[in-house]
Motif scaffolding. Structure first.
Motif, PDB file in Angstrom:
ATOM      1  N   LYS A 122       4.646  29.474  78.285  1.00 44.74           N
ATOM      2  CA  LYS A 122       3.340  29.962  77.855  1.00 44.74           C
ATOM      3  C   LYS A 122       3.412  31.338  77.190  1.00 44.74           C
ATOM      4  O   LYS A 122       2.391  31.919  76.850  1.00 44.74           O
ATOM      5  CB  LYS A 122       2.395  30.026  79.053  1.00 44.74           C
ATOM      6  N   VAL A 123       4.629  31.863  77.023  1.00 48.86           N
ATOM      7  CA  VAL A 123       4.809  33.193  76.445  1.00 48.86           C
ATOM      8  C   VAL A 123       5.132  33.061  74.953  1.00 48.86           C
ATOM      9  O   VAL A 123       6.042  32.312  74.578  1.00 48.86           O
ATOM     10  CB  VAL A 123       5.935  33.957  77.155  1.00 48.86           C
ATOM     11  N   THR A 124       4.393  33.772  74.137  1.00 45.39           N
ATOM     12  CA  THR A 124       4.643  33.801  72.703  1.00 45.39           C
ATOM     13  C   THR A 124       4.616  35.241  72.221  1.00 45.39           C
ATOM     14  O   THR A 124       3.704  35.992  72.560  1.00 45.39           O
ATOM     15  CB  THR A 124       3.586  32.990  71.927  1.00 45.39           C
ATOM     16  N   LEU A 125       5.623  35.605  71.447  1.00 48.31           N
ATOM     17  CA  LEU A 125       5.696  36.942  70.865  1.00 48.31           C
ATOM     18  C   LEU A 125       5.644  36.786  69.354  1.00 48.31           C
ATOM     19  O   LEU A 125       6.485  36.123  68.760  1.00 48.31           O
ATOM     20  CB  LEU A 125       6.989  37.634  71.293  1.00 48.31           C
TER      21      LEU A 125
ATOM     22  N   GLY B  93       9.651  32.877  71.792  1.00 48.42           N
ATOM     23  CA  GLY B  93       9.146  32.421  73.079  1.00 48.42           C
ATOM     24  C   GLY B  93       9.185  30.913  73.155  1.00 48.42           C
ATOM     25  O   GLY B  93       9.208  30.214  72.144  1.00 48.42           O
ATOM     26  N   ALA B  94       9.116  30.375  74.344  1.00 52.92           N
ATOM     27  CA  ALA B  94       9.227  28.939  74.508  1.00 52.92           C
ATOM     28  C   ALA B  94       7.931  28.242  74.127  1.00 52.92           C
ATOM     29  O   ALA B  94       7.947  27.081  73.746  1.00 52.92           O
ATOM     30  CB  ALA B  94       9.593  28.615  75.962  1.00 52.92           C
ATOM     31  N   GLY B  95       6.771  28.920  74.293  1.00 51.47           N
ATOM     32  CA  GLY B  95       5.498  28.317  73.934  1.00 51.47           C
ATOM     33  C   GLY B  95       5.095  28.742  72.538  1.00 51.47           C
ATOM     34  O   GLY B  95       5.201  29.769  72.062  1.00 51.47           O
ATOM     35  N   ALA B  96       5.812  28.664  72.146  1.00 52.12           N
ATOM     36  CA  ALA B  96       5.485  29.307  70.891  1.00 52.12           C
ATOM     37  C   ALA B  96       4.021  28.909  70.345  1.00 52.12           C
ATOM     38  O   ALA B  96       3.701  27.869  70.542  1.00 52.12           O
ATOM     39  CB  ALA B  96       6.566  29.032  69.881  1.00 52.12           C
TER      40      ALA B  96
END
Length: 545
Positions: free
Chosen positions: A442-445, A61-64
């Protein structure tokens, strides 16, 4: 006898009312994991075989204290505490003020008299008020909830400014499962009860002039089997006659059950002229001391498969203990933590149940030769199982979230030529109940791959960083109905030296977490028993702030 019936009625109220009334699980405070004593076992990483404890979870994810003054404070506690806890560091453990605990669980009355603390509230069910009373004392591990005794892993502590504090670990692993036993990810329908009649054959167990343990446990197990089958459950007996069967064989037989199941291992204690009563044991969480006196000063830091079902096991122990104390009209010797072999390797909620003391002049005689008392115990066990099953079937109500897993698939484990293993995990993530666009930054996987070590314990650190591939044309969270991501996990083969150093390792499973804007949106795990234990992993694996 009226007192016993009151106990079972109030325990039923806890197990059926509290869970439905409270819907927000307490977020694990920072530092909730017990402080490890001694050196942690190293775990290999793909690059250079560095210990996995140095690694972070794979992410896409970009937000990690001082003694309390001898005074009393009584009065209504404010409404539910705001998210977050004021964590107190006491001897390397995270502790919480019991006044904050009272706020969170909405106890309107919090009373402290010196080192003694009482929390009280009532719940309304079917037009009746059920009182809920929790009591403990600083310096002691013993707490009571509606007259049932529970032993904490760490004692309550008298702290500064007259406060009494509780270990956050005990809040998460003891108090919350008792007060809110149905707080879980998904409802579950109990199908199978595995009854383990301890001992057998040449292993007689406890002896007294009234009888031997192996005969008592088998007699009660047979009667309980009939009671449970009449209630609609399938029952598996680890032994149905006087044959000898070691504990690993019993655990293996229990593990062959594929449906939703529980394990109840029946034992007897010896006691003496004065002590009588029933007690329950659940597996001590990783890194915590036992409360059964079965280990030294250094707690076992291993995480066993049985630790996965800690929350459900505690709820099961509470249901069974309340039913037995009332139904058999006996004494309550409490619910304790232990590391008995029967509890370590099971992949289901499990308890060890001591049915009584064979050495007691009254209870020993009933256990040894009274078939009516055996039937009382069997009926009480069935009542406790039924109460536990009702709570687990209720489950937790779904909550609103911006993102959730639409589908998760894990491929077969592929054995490599060097003895290593490879597995793929594919996840589809959907938008749910959110207006406007999702901010991809803001997404983190997060994903954690877990290893099974020497067929005994689970390694809770990621062993290798997986390869992450977004399968969507463009993971922008705008155009597609859902986004897809693929993780490829490679566990390299070990040579003899690494096996000697780190143990024989096989793939165990994975835990997958979806975070948006710092808030956990959804969790998923495989295999199924790992999925049920997500609440346990929350306190073990790190959570993104």
């Amino acid at each position: 006898m009226r007192h016993r019936l009151l106990i079972i009625f109030l325990c039923s109220a806890i197990l059926s009312v509290f869970g439905r009334a409270e819907t927000t699980a307490p977020a694990p405070p920072s530092g909730a994991k017990p402080a490890a004593k001694g050196k942690a076992k190293a775990t290999p990483a793909a690059a250079g075989k560095k210990p996995a404890t140095e690694k972070k979870p794979a992410t896409a994810g970009a937000g990690a204290g001082a003694g309390a003054p001898e005074k009393s404070t009584t009065g209504p506690a404010p409404t539910r505490a705001k998210p977050g806890w004021n964590v107190i560091d006491y001897r390397g453990q995270a502790y919480l003020d019991l006044a904050e605990v009272a706020k969170f669980f909405e106890f309107p009355t919090y009373t402290r008299e010196g080192k003694s603390v009482t929390l009280e509230k009532s719940k309304r069910l079917d037009g009746r008020e059920f009182p809920i009373r929790c009591h403990g004392q600083a310096g002691s591990k013993l707490v009571s909830i509606n007259a049932l005794k529970f032993y904490l892993s760490y004692p309550l502590v008298a702290w500064r400014d007259g406060r009494v504090i509780i270990s956050s670990f005990d809040l998460i692993h003891v108090i919350d499962p008792i007060l809110r036993p149905d707080q879980q990810r998904e409802p579950s329908q109990l199908k199978v009860v595995v009854l383990d009649a301890a001992r057998g054959g040449s292993e007689t167990g406890q002896k007294s002039r009234f009888g031997v343990e192996k005969d008592v446990t088998l007699a009660v197990a047979r009667l309980a089997k009939t009671e449970l089958e009449n209630a609609g459950y399938k029952v598996v007996m680890t032994r149905s006659d006087d044959s000898a069967l070691d504990v690993p064989s019993r655990i293996k037989r229990a593990g062959e059950v594929e449906e939703e199941s529980i394990l109840v291992s029946l034992h007897c204690g010896f006691g003496g002229e004065k002590e009588r009563g029933v007690e329950m044991f659940t597996l001590a969480p990783s890194g915590t001391p036992t409360t059964a006196g079965d280990e030294g000063s250094t707690p076992d830091s291993k995480f066993y498969p049985g630790n996965i079902n800690d929350r459900e096991s505690m709820a099961l122990a509470t249901a069974l203990q309340g039913a037995l104390v009332a139904g058999a009209d006996t004494e309550d010797l409490g619910i304790r933590r232990a590391r008995f072999q029967e509890l370590k390797g099971v992949n289901m909620p499990a308890v060890v149940c001591n049915l009584g003391r064979l050495g007691h002049p009254v209870e020993g005689k009933k256990l040894g030769s009274d078939p009516d008392y055996h039937r009382q115990l069997a009926r009480a066990l069935a009542v406790g199982v039924e109460r536990y099953a009702r709570v687990m079937a209720a489950g937790s109500p779904p909550r609103a979230r911006a993102l959730q897993f639409a589908k998760v698939e894990s491929g077969p484990v592929v054995r490599q030529d060097d003895g290593g293993e490879t597995v793929h995990v594919k996840a589809a993530i959907a938008r749910a109940g959110v207006d406007g666009e999702i901010d991809p930054s803001k997404v983190t996987l997060q994903i954690y791959f877990l290893d099974f070590v020497n067929g005994e314990e689970i390694d809770l650190s990621s062993c290798d960083t997986p390869t992450v591939t977004w399968l969507s044309a463009l993971p922008d969270w705008k155009e597609a109905a859902y986004e897809e991501v693929d993780f490829t996990y490679l566990q390299p083969g070990f040579d003899a030296e690494l096996v000697k150093q780190l143990g024989r390792r096989t793939y165990c499973g994975f835990v997958l977490r979806l975070v948006y804007d710092g808030e956990l949106m959804d969790e998923y795990a495989e295999p199924a028993n790992l999925r049920r234990g997500l609440g346990t992993f929350t306190t073990v694996l790190p959570r993104r702030k």
